[in-house]
Design an enzyme around this catalytic site. Structure first.
Site, PDB file in Angstrom:
ATOM      1  N   PRO A   9       0.785  -1.231   0.000  1.00 40.22           N
ATOM      2  CA  PRO A   9       0.000   0.000   0.000  1.00 40.22           C
ATOM      3  C   PRO A   9       0.823   1.290   0.000  1.00 40.22           C
ATOM      4  O   PRO A   9       1.866   1.379   0.660  1.00 40.22           O
ATOM      5  CB  PRO A   9      -0.832  -0.096   1.294  1.00 40.22           C
ATOM      6  CG  PRO A   9      -0.160  -1.131   2.122  1.00 40.22           C
ATOM      7  CD  PRO A   9       0.487  -2.084   1.156  1.00 40.22           C
ATOM      8  N   ASN A  10       0.306   2.223  -0.746  1.00 38.69           N
ATOM      9  CA  ASN A  10       0.847   3.593  -0.871  1.00 38.69           C
ATOM     10  C   ASN A  10       2.120   3.677  -1.712  1.00 38.69           C
ATOM     11  O   ASN A  10       2.592   4.771  -1.997  1.00 38.69           O
ATOM     12  CB  ASN A  10       1.085   4.228   0.525  1.00 38.69           C
ATOM     13  CG  ASN A  10      -0.191   4.303   1.321  1.00 38.69           C
ATOM     14  OD1 ASN A  10      -1.175   4.857   0.826  1.00 38.69           O
ATOM     15  ND2 ASN A  10      -0.230   3.716   2.499  1.00 38.69           N
ATOM     16  N   ARG A  17       5.277  10.700  -2.946  1.00 40.71           N
ATOM     17  CA  ARG A  17       4.999  10.427  -1.530  1.00 40.71           C
ATOM     18  C   ARG A  17       6.257  10.668  -0.694  1.00 40.71           C
ATOM     19  O   ARG A  17       7.275  10.003  -0.887  1.00 40.71           O
ATOM     20  CB  ARG A  17       4.587   8.955  -1.389  1.00 40.71           C
ATOM     21  CG  ARG A  17       4.450   8.500   0.033  1.00 40.71           C
ATOM     22  CD  ARG A  17       4.366   6.984   0.130  1.00 40.71           C
ATOM     23  NE  ARG A  17       4.190   6.595   1.497  1.00 40.71           N
ATOM     24  CZ  ARG A  17       4.338   5.351   1.945  1.00 40.71           C
ATOM     25  NH1 ARG A  17       4.654   4.374   1.118  1.00 40.71           N
ATOM     26  NH2 ARG A  17       4.162   5.077   3.218  1.00 40.71           N
ATOM     27  N   TYR A  22      11.384   8.521   0.575  1.00 40.80           N
ATOM     28  CA  TYR A  22      11.263   7.489  -0.462  1.00 40.80           C
ATOM     29  C   TYR A  22      11.820   7.914  -1.820  1.00 40.80           C
ATOM     30  O   TYR A  22      11.756   7.133  -2.774  1.00 40.80           O
ATOM     31  CB  TYR A  22       9.789   7.067  -0.609  1.00 40.80           C
ATOM     32  CG  TYR A  22       9.190   6.554   0.691  1.00 40.80           C
ATOM     33  CD1 TYR A  22       9.679   5.396   1.294  1.00 40.80           C
ATOM     34  CD2 TYR A  22       8.131   7.220   1.320  1.00 40.80           C
ATOM     35  CE1 TYR A  22       9.141   4.914   2.482  1.00 40.80           C
ATOM     36  CE2 TYR A  22       7.591   6.750   2.513  1.00 40.80           C
ATOM     37  CZ  TYR A  22       8.103   5.597   3.075  1.00 40.80           C
ATOM     38  OH  TYR A  22       7.564   5.124   4.253  1.00 40.80           O
ATOM     39  N   ASN A  71       8.027  -5.645  -1.203  1.00 43.17           N
ATOM     40  CA  ASN A  71       7.977  -4.543  -0.248  1.00 43.17           C
ATOM     41  C   ASN A  71       6.551  -4.520   0.273  1.00 43.17           C
ATOM     42  O   ASN A  71       5.644  -4.005  -0.390  1.00 43.17           O
ATOM     43  CB  ASN A  71       8.343  -3.210  -0.905  1.00 43.17           C
ATOM     44  CG  ASN A  71       8.405  -2.087   0.125  1.00 43.17           C
ATOM     45  OD1 ASN A  71       7.839  -2.214   1.221  1.00 43.17           O
ATOM     46  ND2 ASN A  71       9.057  -1.000  -0.213  1.00 43.17           N
ATOM     47  N   ALA A  74       3.327  -1.005   4.812  1.00 46.35           N
ATOM     48  CA  ALA A  74       2.829  -1.071   6.191  1.00 46.35           C
ATOM     49  C   ALA A  74       2.246  -2.442   6.538  1.00 46.35           C
ATOM     50  O   ALA A  74       2.240  -2.835   7.715  1.00 46.35           O
ATOM     51  CB  ALA A  74       1.788   0.020   6.411  1.00 46.35           C
ATOM     52  N   GLU A  95      12.769  -9.473   1.113  1.00 47.05           N
ATOM     53  CA  GLU A  95      11.945  -8.332   1.545  1.00 47.05           C
ATOM     54  C   GLU A  95      12.752  -7.053   1.386  1.00 47.05           C
ATOM     55  O   GLU A  95      13.924  -7.000   1.780  1.00 47.05           O
ATOM     56  CB  GLU A  95      11.516  -8.539   3.007  1.00 47.05           C
ATOM     57  CG  GLU A  95      10.663  -7.396   3.539  1.00 47.05           C
ATOM     58  CD  GLU A  95       9.908  -7.756   4.819  1.00 47.05           C
ATOM     59  OE1 GLU A  95       9.476  -8.926   4.952  1.00 47.05           O
ATOM     60  OE2 GLU A  95       9.744  -6.873   5.667  1.00 47.05           O
ATOM     61  N   HIS A  97      12.712  -2.759   1.938  1.00 50.23           N
ATOM     62  CA  HIS A  97      12.129  -1.496   2.398  1.00 50.23           C
ATOM     63  C   HIS A  97      13.023  -0.382   1.901  1.00 50.23           C
ATOM     64  O   HIS A  97      14.261  -0.453   2.049  1.00 50.23           O
ATOM     65  CB  HIS A  97      12.015  -1.457   3.924  1.00 50.23           C
ATOM     66  CG  HIS A  97      11.064  -2.481   4.443  1.00 50.23           C
ATOM     67  ND1 HIS A  97       9.703  -2.276   4.472  1.00 50.23           N
ATOM     68  CD2 HIS A  97      11.275  -3.743   4.888  1.00 50.23           C
ATOM     69  CE1 HIS A  97       9.115  -3.370   4.934  1.00 50.23           C
ATOM     70  NE2 HIS A  97      10.042  -4.283   5.191  1.00 50.23           N
ATOM     71  N   ARG A 104      13.489   4.261  12.173  1.00 53.62           N
ATOM     72  CA  ARG A 104      12.221   4.986  12.205  1.00 53.62           C
ATOM     73  C   ARG A 104      11.435   4.617  13.465  1.00 53.62           C
ATOM     74  O   ARG A 104      12.027   4.140  14.433  1.00 53.62           O
ATOM     75  CB  ARG A 104      11.448   4.698  10.903  1.00 53.62           C
ATOM     76  CG  ARG A 104      12.221   5.188   9.664  1.00 53.62           C
ATOM     77  CD  ARG A 104      11.428   5.015   8.390  1.00 53.62           C
ATOM     78  NE  ARG A 104      10.205   5.809   8.418  1.00 53.62           N
ATOM     79  CZ  ARG A 104       9.237   5.705   7.505  1.00 53.62           C
ATOM     80  NH1 ARG A 104       9.362   4.841   6.507  1.00 53.62           N
ATOM     81  NH2 ARG A 104       8.156   6.446   7.589  1.00 53.62           N
TER      82      ARG A 104
HETATM   83  C1  DQA Z   1       8.310   0.989   3.656  1.00 55.23           C
HETATM   84  C2  DQA Z   1       8.443   1.198   5.170  1.00 55.23           C
HETATM   85  C3  DQA Z   1       7.118   0.978   5.855  1.00 55.23           C
HETATM   86  O1  DQA Z   1       7.239   1.186   7.253  1.00 55.23           O
HETATM   87  C4  DQA Z   1       6.077   1.941   5.332  1.00 55.23           C
HETATM   88  O2  DQA Z   1       4.813   1.670   5.907  1.00 55.23           O
HETATM   89  C5  DQA Z   1       5.996   1.955   3.841  1.00 55.23           C
HETATM   90  C6  DQA Z   1       7.223   1.862   3.067  1.00 55.23           C
HETATM   91  C7  DQA Z   1       9.630   1.308   2.930  1.00 55.23           C
HETATM   92  O3  DQA Z   1       9.743   0.908   1.764  1.00 55.23           O
HETATM   93  O4  DQA Z   1      10.508   1.979   3.482  1.00 55.23           O
HETATM   94  O5  DQA Z   1       4.939   2.142   3.268  1.00 55.23           O
HETATM   95  O6  DQA Z   1       8.015  -0.374   3.409  1.00 55.23           O
END
Ligand code: DQA
Length: 140
Positions: A9-10, A17, A22, A71, A74, A95, A97, A104
């Site tokens: 998501p997002n 964003r 990011y 990825n 959240a 995985e 990120h 964080r």
């Molecule tokens: C994320 C880190 C997560 O905590 C966050 O909710 C994201 C992006 C990252 O790529 O750094 O949406 O996965």
């Protein structure tokens, strides 16, 4: 080698964003760069803001792919359902990120999904996806 990159998501908003966290590159643009960099890899990309859609897509991957780069965004921090779906996969999982989740908020420092990943790459920006492909290639 057939690899799927899956973003949660997002991450469809990458580029605009929170660029301080990011970056300012759209994932679609980076995906084109990645595909050109690894012509020997059949790369595909899936993104969804919906937990069930991600799980449906993971289930379709069984027996069809040589690797998954995920990825979970959240959902990594919250979704046992997504972790359960990963447990059913028959391919290596990396995985990724983009930001460094360990630098964080405390609630970002654990992911349920990592239990099923061979490696986690965190805090390397979009280059983390490239490193993940290289890791999968070294395994094959
Ligand atoms: C994320 C880190 C997560 O905590 C966050 O909710 C994201 C992006 C990252 O790529 O750094 O949406 O996965």
């Amino acid at each position: 080698m057939k690899i799927k990159i899956m973003n949660g998501p997002n991450l469809n908003l990458l580029g605009t964003r929170q660029p301080e966290l990011y970056g300012s590159t759209r994932f679609e643009d980076y995906f084109a760069t990645l595909s050109a960099h690894f012509p020997e890899v059949t790369l595909s990309y899936f993104q969804s803001n919906h937990e069930g859609a991600l799980i449906d897509e993971l289930q379709l991957m069984i027996g069809q792919y040589d690797g998954l780069i995920l990825n979970p965004a959240a959902y990594g921090h919250t979704s046992i359902a997504l972790a359960d779906a990963l447990a059913c996969l028959d391919m290596p999982i990396i995985e990724v990120h983009i930001s460094d989740i360990y630098q964080r908020e405390a609630y970002r420092q654990h992911t349920y999904t990592a239990a099923y990943a061979q490696h986690m790459i965190t805090g390397k920006g979009l280059e983390g996806y490239k490193e993940a492909i290289e890791k999968l290639l070294r395994k094959s």
